[in-house]
Design a protein around this motif. Structure first.
Motif, PDB file in Angstrom:
ATOM      1  N   ALA A  98      19.045 -56.729  13.307  1.00 54.08           N
ATOM      2  CA  ALA A  98      19.348 -56.622  14.735  1.00 54.08           C
ATOM      3  C   ALA A  98      18.238 -57.177  15.622  1.00 54.08           C
ATOM      4  N   HIS A  99      17.087 -57.527  15.039  1.00 50.14           N
ATOM      5  CA  HIS A  99      15.940 -57.997  15.827  1.00 50.14           C
ATOM      6  C   HIS A  99      15.668 -57.029  16.978  1.00 50.14           C
ATOM      7  N   THR A 100      15.336 -55.825  16.620  1.00 53.07           N
ATOM      8  CA  THR A 100      15.234 -54.691  17.531  1.00 53.07           C
ATOM      9  C   THR A 100      14.038 -54.782  18.475  1.00 53.07           C
ATOM     10  N   ASP A 101      14.269 -54.392  19.734  1.00 53.24           N
ATOM     11  CA  ASP A 101      13.204 -54.310  20.735  1.00 53.24           C
ATOM     12  C   ASP A 101      12.561 -52.924  20.754  1.00 53.24           C
ATOM     13  N   ALA A 102      13.350 -51.900  20.432  1.00 54.67           N
ATOM     14  CA  ALA A 102      12.833 -50.526  20.437  1.00 54.67           C
ATOM     15  C   ALA A 102      13.622 -49.693  19.444  1.00 54.67           C
ATOM     16  N   VAL A 103      12.958 -48.695  18.896  1.00 51.09           N
ATOM     17  CA  VAL A 103      13.629 -47.729  18.033  1.00 51.09           C
ATOM     18  C   VAL A 103      13.294 -46.341  18.565  1.00 51.09           C
ATOM     19  N   ILE A 104      14.315 -45.499  18.636  1.00 47.29           N
ATOM     20  CA  ILE A 104      14.154 -44.126  19.101  1.00 47.29           C
ATOM     21  C   ILE A 104      14.455 -43.218  17.919  1.00 47.29           C
ATOM     22  N   ILE A 105      13.509 -42.347  17.587  1.00 44.77           N
ATOM     23  CA  ILE A 105      13.676 -41.470  16.433  1.00 44.77           C
ATOM     24  C   ILE A 105      13.281 -40.045  16.805  1.00 44.77           C
ATOM     25  N   TYR A 106      13.809 -39.100  16.054  1.00 47.35           N
ATOM     26  CA  TYR A 106      13.437 -37.703  16.234  1.00 47.35           C
ATOM     27  C   TYR A 106      12.017 -37.485  15.743  1.00 47.35           C
ATOM     28  N   GLN A 107      11.282 -36.675  16.468  1.00 45.51           N
ATOM     29  CA  GLN A 107       9.916 -36.367  16.060  1.00 45.51           C
ATOM     30  C   GLN A 107       9.898 -35.676  14.704  1.00 45.51           C
ATOM     31  N   ARG A 108      10.915 -34.901  14.406  1.00 46.80           N
ATOM     32  CA  ARG A 108      10.981 -34.217  13.105  1.00 46.80           C
ATOM     33  C   ARG A 108      11.005 -35.210  11.955  1.00 46.80           C
ATOM     34  N   ALA A 109      11.673 -36.336  12.146  1.00 51.27           N
ATOM     35  CA  ALA A 109      11.721 -37.360  11.097  1.00 51.27           C
ATOM     36  C   ALA A 109      10.333 -37.925  10.852  1.00 51.27           C
ATOM     37  N   CYS A 110       9.542 -38.043  11.902  1.00 44.28           N
ATOM     38  CA  CYS A 110       8.172 -38.547  11.747  1.00 44.28           C
ATOM     39  C   CYS A 110       7.311 -37.545  11.004  1.00 44.28           C
ATOM     40  N   LEU A 111       7.556 -36.271  11.234  1.00 36.71           N
ATOM     41  CA  LEU A 111       6.776 -35.252  10.546  1.00 36.71           C
ATOM     42  C   LEU A 111       7.098 -35.224   9.054  1.00 36.71           C
ATOM     43  N   SER A 168       8.024 -37.808   7.312  1.00 35.91           N
ATOM     44  CA  SER A 168       7.522 -39.052   6.736  1.00 35.91           C
ATOM     45  C   SER A 168       6.342 -39.514   7.581  1.00 35.91           C
ATOM     46  N   ALA A 169       5.166 -39.007   7.259  1.00 36.58           N
ATOM     47  CA  ALA A 169       3.981 -39.236   8.077  1.00 36.58           C
ATOM     48  C   ALA A 169       3.634 -40.717   8.214  1.00 36.58           C
ATOM     49  N   HIS A 170       3.948 -41.513   7.233  1.00 30.00           N
ATOM     50  CA  HIS A 170       3.595 -42.934   7.309  1.00 30.00           C
ATOM     51  C   HIS A 170       4.605 -43.767   8.098  1.00 30.00           C
ATOM     52  N   LEU A 171       5.713 -43.169   8.524  1.00 32.06           N
ATOM     53  CA  LEU A 171       6.773 -43.921   9.199  1.00 32.06           C
ATOM     54  C   LEU A 171       6.276 -44.599  10.477  1.00 32.06           C
ATOM     55  N   LEU A 172       5.582 -43.879  11.348  1.00 34.89           N
ATOM     56  CA  LEU A 172       5.095 -44.472  12.596  1.00 34.89           C
ATOM     57  C   LEU A 172       4.146 -45.635  12.332  1.00 34.89           C
ATOM     58  N   ALA A 173       3.202 -45.413  11.448  1.00 35.46           N
ATOM     59  CA  ALA A 173       2.234 -46.469  11.138  1.00 35.46           C
ATOM     60  C   ALA A 173       2.933 -47.687  10.554  1.00 35.46           C
ATOM     61  N   GLU A 174       3.873 -47.469   9.682  1.00 35.01           N
ATOM     62  CA  GLU A 174       4.590 -48.586   9.059  1.00 35.01           C
ATOM     63  C   GLU A 174       5.422 -49.354  10.091  1.00 35.01           C
ATOM     64  N   LEU A 175       6.063 -48.625  11.012  1.00 30.19           N
ATOM     65  CA  LEU A 175       6.837 -49.288  12.059  1.00 30.19           C
ATOM     66  C   LEU A 175       5.943 -50.141  12.953  1.00 30.19           C
ATOM     67  N   VAL A 190       8.119 -47.942  19.773  1.00 31.31           N
ATOM     68  CA  VAL A 190       8.615 -46.836  18.956  1.00 31.31           C
ATOM     69  C   VAL A 190       8.577 -45.589  19.841  1.00 31.31           C
ATOM     70  N   ILE A 191       9.719 -44.961  20.014  1.00 30.07           N
ATOM     71  CA  ILE A 191       9.828 -43.790  20.875  1.00 30.07           C
ATOM     72  C   ILE A 191      10.274 -42.618  20.025  1.00 30.07           C
ATOM     73  N   THR A 192       9.496 -41.537  20.061  1.00 31.41           N
ATOM     74  CA  THR A 192       9.906 -40.324  19.352  1.00 31.41           C
ATOM     75  C   THR A 192      10.358 -39.304  20.383  1.00 31.41           C
ATOM     76  N   VAL A 193      11.441 -38.604  20.066  1.00 34.50           N
ATOM     77  CA  VAL A 193      12.019 -37.603  20.954  1.00 34.50           C
ATOM     78  C   VAL A 193      11.866 -36.242  20.310  1.00 34.50           C
TER      79      VAL A 193
END
Length: 126
Positions: free
Chosen positions: A55-68, A70-77, A86-89
Motif C-alpha cells: 500500500a506504500h503507507t504514509d502512516a500506521v495507527i496501532i493499539y499501544q497494547r500491541a506495542c507492549l 511486541s517491544a521491537h515493533l516500534l523500532a522495526e517500523l 507511527v501512531i499508537t492509540v
C-alpha cells in the motif's frame, strides 16, 4: 488550465476489530484524499509489514497494547519505514503517541549539542 492532482494519503489502522478501530477508520475515511485500510492484528506483524509494502503507507495507527506485546515493533517500523508516521492509540486514557524518525548529520560537536538542546526544549503532554 489543468486540475490539480491531490495525492492520496494511505493510512493503515492495525488492531483488534472492535468499536475503536471502526471509529478511527470512520473518522479518517471522511477525508476524501485519504485511503484508510483496516487490518486485523490477527494477521500478525508479518501481515502488517506485507500490507504496508503493497500500500506504500504514509502512516500506521496501532493499539499501544500491541506495542507492549511486541517491544521491537516500534523500532522495526521506524527503522524499516523512516518516512512514515507511527501512531499508537491508548484507549484506556484516550491518548496517542506519534513517532517520526529524525536523522541528523553531525559534522562537529556543536551539531550534536544543537540536536540535544533542540529535543530537550520540547515539552511532553502531561
Amino acid at each position: 488550465m489543468s486540475a490539480k492532482t491531490v495525492e492520496q494519503k494511505r493510512v493503515i489502522v492495525w488492531g483488534q476489530p472492535d468499536l475503536l478501530s471502526w471509529a478511527v477508520e470512520f473518522f479518517l475515511s471522511a477525508h476524501k484524499d485519504w485511503n484508510v485500510i483496516s487490518l486485523s492484528n490477527e494477521f500478525g506483524i508479518d501481515g502488517l509489514f506485507s500490507e504496508m509494502e503493497s500500500a506504500h503507507t504514509d502512516a500506521v495507527i496501532i493499539y499501544q497494547r500491541a506495542c507492549l506485546k511486541s517491544a521491537h515493533l516500534l523500532a522495526e517500523l521506524l527503522w524499516s519505514y523512516p518516512d512514515m508516521a507511527v501512531i499508537t492509540v491508548n484507549p484506556d486514557n484516550n491518548s496517542m503517541d506519534v513517532y517520526n524518525k529524525k536523522q541528523f548529520c553531525i559534522h562537529e560537536a556543536s551539531d550534536f549539542i544543537s540536536v540535544v538542546e533542540g529535543e530537550l526544549q520540547l515539552h511532553p503532554v502531561q
